[in-house]
Design a protein around this motif. Structure first.
Motif, PDB file in Angstrom:
ATOM      1  N   UNK A 227       0.850  -1.186   0.000  1.00 24.96           N
ATOM      2  CA  UNK A 227       0.000   0.000   0.000  1.00 24.96           C
ATOM      3  C   UNK A 227       0.890   1.242   0.000  1.00 24.96           C
ATOM      4  N   UNK A 228       0.587   2.172  -0.908  1.00 23.63           N
ATOM      5  CA  UNK A 228       1.306   3.438  -0.959  1.00 23.63           C
ATOM      6  C   UNK A 228       0.498   4.557  -0.307  1.00 23.63           C
ATOM      7  N   UNK A 229       1.197   5.429   0.421  1.00 22.65           N
ATOM      8  CA  UNK A 229       0.552   6.568   1.092  1.00 22.65           C
ATOM      9  C   UNK A 229       1.329   7.844   0.741  1.00 22.65           C
ATOM     10  N   UNK A 230       0.614   8.944   0.618  1.00 24.73           N
ATOM     11  CA  UNK A 230       1.242  10.244   0.382  1.00 24.73           C
ATOM     12  C   UNK A 230       0.834  11.207   1.496  1.00 24.73           C
ATOM     13  N   UNK A 231       1.445  12.403   1.489  1.00 25.36           N
ATOM     14  CA  UNK A 231       0.962  13.445   2.391  1.00 25.36           C
ATOM     15  C   UNK A 231      -0.196  14.170   1.699  1.00 25.36           C
ATOM     16  N   UNK A 232      -0.685  15.231   2.311  1.00 24.64           N
ATOM     17  CA  UNK A 232      -1.877  15.912   1.794  1.00 24.64           C
ATOM     18  C   UNK A 232      -1.553  17.056   0.838  1.00 24.64           C
ATOM     19  N   UNK A 233      -0.290  17.215   0.476  1.00 23.78           N
ATOM     20  CA  UNK A 233       0.062  18.300  -0.452  1.00 23.78           C
ATOM     21  C   UNK A 233      -0.539  18.005  -1.822  1.00 23.78           C
ATOM     22  N   UNK A 234      -1.419  18.892  -2.334  1.00 21.08           N
ATOM     23  CA  UNK A 234      -2.110  18.594  -3.590  1.00 21.08           C
ATOM     24  C   UNK A 234      -1.274  18.967  -4.800  1.00 21.08           C
ATOM     25  N   UNK A 235      -1.664  18.396  -5.940  1.00 18.74           N
ATOM     26  CA  UNK A 235      -1.088  18.826  -7.217  1.00 18.74           C
ATOM     27  C   UNK A 235      -1.769  20.129  -7.637  1.00 18.74           C
ATOM     28  N   UNK A 236      -1.264  20.749  -8.653  1.00 15.89           N
ATOM     29  CA  UNK A 236      -1.849  22.015  -9.119  1.00 15.89           C
ATOM     30  C   UNK A 236      -3.273  21.788  -9.612  1.00 15.89           C
ATOM     31  N   UNK A 237      -4.081  22.832  -9.533  1.00 12.45           N
ATOM     32  CA  UNK A 237      -5.487  22.730  -9.933  1.00 12.45           C
ATOM     33  C   UNK A 237      -5.601  22.314 -11.389  1.00 12.45           C
ATOM     34  N   UNK A 238      -6.504  21.408 -11.663  1.00 15.23           N
ATOM     35  CA  UNK A 238      -6.739  20.948 -13.020  1.00 15.23           C
ATOM     36  C   UNK A 238      -5.855  19.801 -13.451  1.00 15.23           C
ATOM     37  N   UNK A 239      -4.909  19.399 -12.611  1.00 17.46           N
ATOM     38  CA  UNK A 239      -4.015  18.305 -12.973  1.00 17.46           C
ATOM     39  C   UNK A 239      -4.770  16.979 -12.978  1.00 17.46           C
TER      40      UNK A 239
ATOM     41  N   UNK B 188      -3.224  14.142 -12.874  1.00 15.90           N
ATOM     42  CA  UNK B 188      -2.417  13.235 -12.052  1.00 15.90           C
ATOM     43  C   UNK B 188      -2.489  13.733 -10.608  1.00 15.90           C
ATOM     44  N   UNK B 189      -2.958  12.882  -9.693  1.00 14.80           N
ATOM     45  CA  UNK B 189      -3.191  13.287  -8.308  1.00 14.80           C
ATOM     46  C   UNK B 189      -2.424  12.362  -7.363  1.00 14.80           C
ATOM     47  N   UNK B 190      -2.629  12.604  -6.077  1.00 12.98           N
ATOM     48  CA  UNK B 190      -1.993  11.748  -5.075  1.00 12.98           C
ATOM     49  C   UNK B 190      -2.472  10.302  -5.145  1.00 12.98           C
ATOM     50  N   UNK B 191      -3.661  10.077  -5.698  1.00 14.13           N
ATOM     51  CA  UNK B 191      -4.148   8.703  -5.872  1.00 14.13           C
ATOM     52  C   UNK B 191      -3.257   7.956  -6.864  1.00 14.13           C
ATOM     53  N   UNK B 192      -2.993   8.569  -7.990  1.00 17.15           N
ATOM     54  CA  UNK B 192      -2.119   7.928  -8.978  1.00 17.15           C
ATOM     55  C   UNK B 192      -0.689   7.802  -8.444  1.00 17.15           C
ATOM     56  N   UNK B 193      -0.226   8.833  -7.733  1.00 16.21           N
ATOM     57  CA  UNK B 193       1.138   8.815  -7.214  1.00 16.21           C
ATOM     58  C   UNK B 193       1.320   7.700  -6.186  1.00 16.21           C
ATOM     59  N   UNK B 194       0.378   7.574  -5.260  1.00 19.64           N
ATOM     60  CA  UNK B 194       0.509   6.535  -4.227  1.00 19.64           C
ATOM     61  C   UNK B 194       0.453   5.140  -4.842  1.00 19.64           C
ATOM     62  N   UNK B 195      -0.377   4.963  -5.860  1.00 16.68           N
ATOM     63  CA  UNK B 195      -0.461   3.662  -6.531  1.00 16.68           C
ATOM     64  C   UNK B 195       0.818   3.351  -7.294  1.00 16.68           C
ATOM     65  N   UNK B 196       1.351   4.346  -7.994  1.00 14.74           N
ATOM     66  CA  UNK B 196       2.591   4.148  -8.746  1.00 14.74           C
ATOM     67  C   UNK B 196       3.764   3.834  -7.806  1.00 14.74           C
ATOM     68  N   UNK B 197       3.793   4.473  -6.651  1.00 13.26           N
ATOM     69  CA  UNK B 197       4.869   4.197  -5.690  1.00 13.26           C
ATOM     70  C   UNK B 197       4.757   2.781  -5.129  1.00 13.26           C
ATOM     71  N   UNK B 198       3.529   2.340  -4.859  1.00 15.24           N
ATOM     72  CA  UNK B 198       3.335   0.965  -4.390  1.00 15.24           C
ATOM     73  C   UNK B 198       3.787  -0.032  -5.454  1.00 15.24           C
ATOM     74  N   UNK B 199       3.513   0.290  -6.711  1.00 18.18           N
ATOM     75  CA  UNK B 199       3.928  -0.588  -7.806  1.00 18.18           C
ATOM     76  C   UNK B 199       5.445  -0.606  -7.947  1.00 18.18           C
ATOM     77  N   UNK B 200       6.098   0.528  -7.716  1.00 15.84           N
ATOM     78  CA  UNK B 200       7.562   0.565  -7.750  1.00 15.84           C
ATOM     79  C   UNK B 200       8.147  -0.330  -6.664  1.00 15.84           C
ATOM     80  N   UNK B 201       7.523  -0.305  -5.477  1.00 13.63           N
ATOM     81  CA  UNK B 201       7.966  -1.185  -4.392  1.00 13.63           C
ATOM     82  C   UNK B 201       7.768  -2.653  -4.772  1.00 13.63           C
ATOM     83  N   UNK B 202       6.665  -2.947  -5.450  1.00 15.63           N
ATOM     84  CA  UNK B 202       6.419  -4.325  -5.895  1.00 15.63           C
ATOM     85  C   UNK B 202       7.505  -4.789  -6.864  1.00 15.63           C
ATOM     86  N   UNK B 203       7.844  -3.950  -7.810  1.00 15.25           N
ATOM     87  CA  UNK B 203       8.866  -4.337  -8.785  1.00 15.25           C
ATOM     88  C   UNK B 203      10.221  -4.559  -8.116  1.00 15.25           C
TER      89      UNK B 203
END
Length: 335
Positions: A217-229, A231-246
């Protein structure tokens, strides 16, 4: 009326009534009372047999515990209430050996026999024994990981102050958290830093020593991406968890033992009062208990069946011939 002699007055007639006695009068109706008592006792006896037949092993243990220690403070509740009959807990607290290695007195005497409830109780005991073995294995794994973390020659020692382990309801939780000026990833990136990657390489063979699978499971802090982006913390936390899996797979951890890889963004902060705290950014690797793994793998095969395209029906030879005849009949005739 009797008449007297001549010259004398008439004599009065005296009637003597004799009271007739009854045979065995000294018994009276006491036999009826005795019969009524006997019938009441028989009714209570058969009612008791019926209750014993329908009672569960837990209830039988409670009853046995009551008669073994009727004055126990665990048995009699406030106001004289019978805690054994209400909660079914007191006798087992008073006599714990009945739960672990002793059946109820009635069952051991062969009165009840093997009922479905008894079989369920045996299954529960087996599950409890297996759960205890699993708990000991996870505790041994935790101890081994702590030794590895404290080993100065290990890659895990570099992140010694950033690794947290604890046994939870899900299994053994291993969290690698970020620290000020020592992050697992660059800000906004899902690429592991070299020391984080080395730590996961070292972790893989150790957690593979137990048969349990893992979730990441990947977790991030609450710092948001810029408005309208997009790519959010949801995608970032998932991608980081996948990096750990690899990284774990490159460390020779079996891919089939990875049950889930997911991102939780910032919805489960480690420090809720500080949503931007670095420790909220972390990777959690959970060595799952078997029961949790089975629940996660369980899928209802009927879900979504209505969305699948229906299989084409195979026509019989007769239906094919009839279709050809209809085509010929409807075909336009040449002039």
């Amino acid at each position: 009326m009797a008449k007297g002699k001549p010259g004398q007055g008439e004599q009065p007639i005296i009637v003597i009534r004799k009271k007739k006695g009854h045979a065995h009068g000294h018994h009276g109706g006491s036999w009826k009372v005795a019969l009524a008592d006997f019938m009441t006792a028989m009714m209570a006896f058969f009612l008791l047999l019926w209750l014993l037949e329908t009672a569960t092993p837990k209830e039988l243990q409670a009853i046995a515990g009551y008669f073994q220690a009727p004055a126990s403070r665990h048995v009699l509740g406030p106001g004289g209430a019978d805690a054994a009959a209400i909660e079914l807990k007191a006798p087992m607290e008073e006599n714990p050996q009945m739960v672990t290695d002793q059946s109820s007195p009635l069952d051991s005497a062969g009165i009840l026999g093997d009922t479905p409830d008894n079989m369920d109780e045996e299954s529960r005991r087996e599950e409890a024994a297996l759960a205890e073995v699993e708990r000991q294995q996870l505790e041994a794994l935790e101890e081994q990981l702590r030794d590895e973390v404290n080993n100065t020659a290990s890659a895990l020692n570099v992140l010694k102050d950033q690794i947290r382990m604890e046994l939870t309801e899900l299994g053994l939780s291993i969290q690698i958290i970020d620290k000020e000026r020592r992050n697992m990833f660059d800000e906004g990136s899902a690429i592991l830093k070299p020391y984080s990657e080395d730590a996961l390489y070292a972790l893989a063979p150790i957690i593979n020593k137990v048969p349990n699978s893992i979730s990441i499971v990947g977790h991030t802090d609450a710092k948001p991406y810029s408005a309208g982006s997009r790519y959010t913390n949801w995608e970032l936390s998932t991608d980081r968890a996948n990096s750990a899996r690899r990284a774990l797979l490159e460390g020779l951890y079996p891919e089939q033992k990875v049950v889930a890889v997911q991102g939780m963004a910032a919805i489960a902060p480690l420090v809720p009062e500080k949503p931007l705290d670095p420790s909220n950014r972390r990777i959690a690797i959970i060595v799952l208990k078997k029961a949790v793994e089975e629940a996660m793998r369980k899928v209802d095969p009927t879900v979504g069946q209505h969305l699948l395209p229906s299989k084409p029906r195979v026509m019989s030879e007769l239906e094919i011939e009839q279709a050809i005849e209809r085509e010929r009949a409807n075909a336009p005739r040449s002039k």
